[in-house]
Design a protein around this motif. Structure first.
Motif, PDB file in Angstrom:
ATOM      1  N   PRO A 160       0.825  -1.213   0.000  1.00 32.09           N
ATOM      2  CA  PRO A 160       0.000   0.000   0.000  1.00 32.09           C
ATOM      3  C   PRO A 160       0.855   1.257   0.000  1.00 32.09           C
ATOM      4  CG  PRO A 160       0.105  -0.920   2.203  1.00 32.09           C
ATOM      5  CD  PRO A 160       0.802  -1.900   1.306  1.00 32.09           C
ATOM      6  N   LEU A 165      -2.036   3.729   4.030  1.00 32.03           N
ATOM      7  CA  LEU A 165      -1.674   3.029   5.255  1.00 32.03           C
ATOM      8  C   LEU A 165      -1.928   3.915   6.481  1.00 32.03           C
ATOM      9  CD1 LEU A 165      -0.546   0.166   5.629  1.00 32.03           C
ATOM     10  CD2 LEU A 165       1.726   1.171   5.843  1.00 32.03           C
ATOM     11  N   LEU A 187      -0.156  -3.895  11.182  1.00 32.47           N
ATOM     12  CA  LEU A 187      -0.101  -3.592   9.757  1.00 32.47           C
ATOM     13  C   LEU A 187       1.129  -4.188   9.087  1.00 32.47           C
ATOM     14  CD1 LEU A 187      -1.286   0.139   9.759  1.00 32.47           C
ATOM     15  CD2 LEU A 187      -2.592  -1.875   9.032  1.00 32.47           C
ATOM     16  N   ALA A 193       1.898  -5.904   2.759  1.00 30.07           N
ATOM     17  CA  ALA A 193       2.709  -4.915   3.478  1.00 30.07           C
ATOM     18  C   ALA A 193       3.984  -5.550   4.011  1.00 30.07           C
ATOM     19  CB  ALA A 193       1.911  -4.312   4.622  1.00 30.07           C
ATOM     20  N   TRP A 197       6.795  -2.807   4.223  1.00 34.98           N
ATOM     21  CA  TRP A 197       6.597  -1.849   5.305  1.00 34.98           C
ATOM     22  C   TRP A 197       6.980  -2.524   6.618  1.00 34.98           C
ATOM     23  CZ3 TRP A 197       5.608   3.235   4.935  1.00 34.98           C
ATOM     24  CH2 TRP A 197       5.057   3.727   3.747  1.00 34.98           C
ATOM     25  N   ILE A 202       6.530   1.922   9.507  1.00 39.93           N
ATOM     26  CA  ILE A 202       5.156   2.337   9.791  1.00 39.93           C
ATOM     27  C   ILE A 202       5.126   3.247  11.011  1.00 39.93           C
ATOM     28  CG2 ILE A 202       2.852   1.533  10.441  1.00 39.93           C
ATOM     29  CD1 ILE A 202       3.385  -0.988   8.800  1.00 39.93           C
TER      30      ILE A 202
END
Length: 210
Positions: A160, A165, A187, A193, A197, A202
């Motif tokens: 994403p 996000l 997440l 992800a 990420w 994040i």
């Protein structure tokens, strides 16, 4: 009571967990960070209630959104795991208009929920969010959502974009009162992800948005 006036719970598991994001599906307009506007719903009023919920299944990021420029959230109810979501209490008309906009259709027509309520699932088309799911009932009111027709294992995963996000993170904090570390941990482990990420990345994203 006629079905056109009944209430349903909309189980949001993506960006619509955030009240500020869902508002654009109800009132219309272009959300910050998005690339196109939404027409809005016939009834622009805010949901009558909202609760953080957990539902069996997996959220994953896939496809490529013309709205956000990255992968977007989908839900597989048959995959292992537990999904953090938010239930919004809305009218059938509001749910139908939210779904229509996600399905790239023109809002203004109530969905026929007969098959979804009877079997748990109704595929209205092959599109990204054209499969309705009945996830059970909450306080005696149907809990519904929409997703892609196929399983997570068959999806082409895609990470994403940051603004998308951030909305998910904001929604999780609103719905579940999670600390930033809990949000980042959740997440960063979602397919699509994961690997793109990290927990730290994040966390930085959330700090920048604060």
């Amino acid at each position: 009571m006629p079905i056109s006036t009944e209430l349903v719970w909309y189980a949001s598991y993506g960006s619509n967990m955030a009240a500020s994001r869902l508002r654009y599906y109800l009132t219309g307009g272009t959300p910050p960070g998005a690339r196109r506007p939404h027409p809005g719903a016939r009834d622009p009023r805010r949901p009558r209630a909202a609760h953080g919920i957990s539902i069996p299944g997996e959220v994953y990021f896939a496809r490529s959104s013309s709205l956000w420029g990255g992968g977007i959230a989908f839900f597989d109810p048959n995959a292992p795991g537990v999904t953090a979501a938010r239930a919004h209490l809305v009218s059938l008309g509001q749910f139908s208009d939210i779904a229509a906009q996600e399905m790239r259709r023109t809002p203004g027509r109530d969905l026929d929920l007969t098959r979804a309520l009877a079997t748990g699932r109704d595929q209205l088309g092959p599109g990204w969010y054209e499969t309705l799911l009945h996830l059970g009932d909450l306080d005696g009111i149907p809990l519904l959502t929409f997703t892609a027709p196929g399983p997570a294992d068959a999806a082409v995963l895609n990470a994403p974009a940051g603004p998308y996000l951030q909305l998910l993170a904001h929604g999780l904090q609103e719905a579940h009162d999670w600390e930033p570390a809990e949000v980042s941990s959740y997440l960063s482990q979602l397919r699509g992800a994961r690997g793109s990420w990290s927990h730290a990345a994040i966390s930085r994203l959330l700090a920048d948005a604060a």
